[in-house]
Design an enzyme around this catalytic site. Structure first.
Site, PDB file in Angstrom:
ATOM      1  CG  ASP A 232     -50.026 -81.060  12.850  1.00  0.00           C
ATOM      2  OD1 ASP A 232     -49.040 -81.467  12.102  1.00  0.00           O
ATOM      3  OD2 ASP A 232     -50.672 -80.776  13.359  1.00  0.00           O
ATOM      4  CG  HIS A 270     -61.349 -87.934  14.033  1.00  0.00           C
ATOM      5  ND1 HIS A 270     -62.405 -87.574  14.023  1.00  0.00           N
ATOM      6  CD2 HIS A 270     -60.363 -87.824  13.558  1.00  0.00           C
ATOM      7  CE1 HIS A 270     -62.412 -86.293  13.229  1.00  0.00           C
ATOM      8  NE2 HIS A 270     -61.034 -86.564  13.597  1.00  0.00           N
TER       9      HIS A 270
END
Length: 364
Positions: A232, A270
């Protein structure tokens, strides 16, 4: 004549009932922010956890007020009782009245509170409620009308930067966001690891956008032979706690992804436009070793609109993405398949679903 009069009365009664129902629904929509804000206050005050400690007996507002160090316990108890009545009316709590002389209301947890109070792993959806009702998260909604008319992204209009850039500028909000994702991941992954067998035989795994590493840690706990990387942005993994079987790596998934047998994308696509997703999936394609796979976990929109719980969850998420992320959106399974093929994969298959989320695999 009598039969005609009776039929007319029934039609009038039916029409009146429908009108009452429509009015009630309209009032519910008009005041829709009240319930989630009351839930936020109850969570901030730790009321649900305190009621949980009371077991089957639950707790009265006066007992709760005595445990929150209120400056005026009597006034606090009266206010607590009023907000708990609202939660009971919405089946978040149950309520019973004590026998005389006290006649005080006692509140216990209803079924939904299984997910609003901490489970055996310390996880709940309470941090998600705090995130969605946080001031930072709420402000963009006041700009939604403007961006529909004038263009742009509501979050960027509110704060001048992309949502993920904002996280790096606001450590407090970044922590709130990470806590929400961490807790939601634990609850979701616990269920997925019960029904999804696709991690079996995997030797190396990269959890792209894995936050503080909750998912990676749970996967390696069940499959200890997997070597896992939690991947990340640097400001995200700085809040990740060490784990002997999980390596936390900071980087940019749109530049490259660490190589592995399997790559896990949970609630990542998304956030981004089709163009970004194609780039990400192409990077994943290049990073997969041998006959590996990409595992996608996302809500999916139905091809035909309906009002089922999965659809409501997906459409709600879609509108949140509309407000927060440029190009972010929920997609149909067909749209995911198109993105996978455009990135070079031969096929995408839906494997299973749980908690409004589908597990799909992309294969070379």
């Amino acid at each position: 004549m009598e039969a005609s009069f009776e039929n007319g009365r029934k039609r009038s009664s039916s029409s009146s009932s429908e009108e009452e129902s429509a009015f009630s629904f309209a009032m519910e929509l008009a005041a829709g922010s009240v319930l989630p804000m009351v839930i936020k206050s109850a969570i901030d005050l730790n009321l649900l956890e305190l009621i949980k400690r009371g077991g089957e007996e639950g707790a009265s507002a006066y007992e709760l007020a005595a445990q929150i160090n209120a400056e005026n316990p009597k006034a606090a108890a009266e206010m607590i009782d009023r907000i708990l009545q609202l939660l009971a009316a919405h089946s978040v709590l149950t309520c019973r009245v004590e026998t005389p002389p006290s006649r005080r209301r006692r509140y216990s947890l209803a079924a939904v509170c299984k997910f609003l109070t901490r489970d055996e792993d310390g996880a709940s959806l309470a941090p998600l409620s705090l995130l969605v009702q946080d001031r930072v998260f709420m402000e963009p909604w006041y700009h939604l009308k403007d961006v529909i008319v004038e263009g742009g992204v509501a979050f960027e209009r509110a704060y001048g930067v992309h949502a993920f850039e904002y996280h790096a500028k606001d450590p407090k909000f970044n922590k709130i966001f990470n806590q929400a994702m961490h807790n939601q991941s634990i609850i979701f992954m616990k269920r997925i690891l019960e029904i999804y067998k696709g991690f079996e035989g995997v030797k190396s795994l990269v959890d792209v956008g894995g936050g503080t590493g909750a998912s990676s840690k749970m996967i390696v706990s069940k499959y200890p032979l997997i070597k896992a990387i939690n991947f990340d942005l640097p400001h995200v993994i700085q809040d990740a706690s060490p784990h002997p079987e999980v390596e936390h790596v900071g980087g940019d998934m749109f530049v490259s992804v660490p190589k592995a047998d399997a790559i896990f994308l949970k609630w990542i696509c998304h956030d981004w436009s089709d163009e970004h997703c194609r780039k990400l999936l192409k990077n994943c394609y290049d990073a997969i070793l041998g006959n590996g796979k990409v595992i996608i976990a996302e809500s999916t929109l139905p091809e035909d609109p309906n009002s089922g719980p999965d659809t409501i969850h997906a459409i709600r998420g879609d509108v949140i993405m509309l407000t927060v992320n440029p190009g972010g959106k929920e997609r149909t399974e067909k749209e995911f398949r198109t993105l996978a093929l455009q990135a070079g994969f031969k096929r995408l298959v839906k494997v299973c679903a749980a908690f409004h989320t589908c597990i799909m695999e992309c294969h070379k």
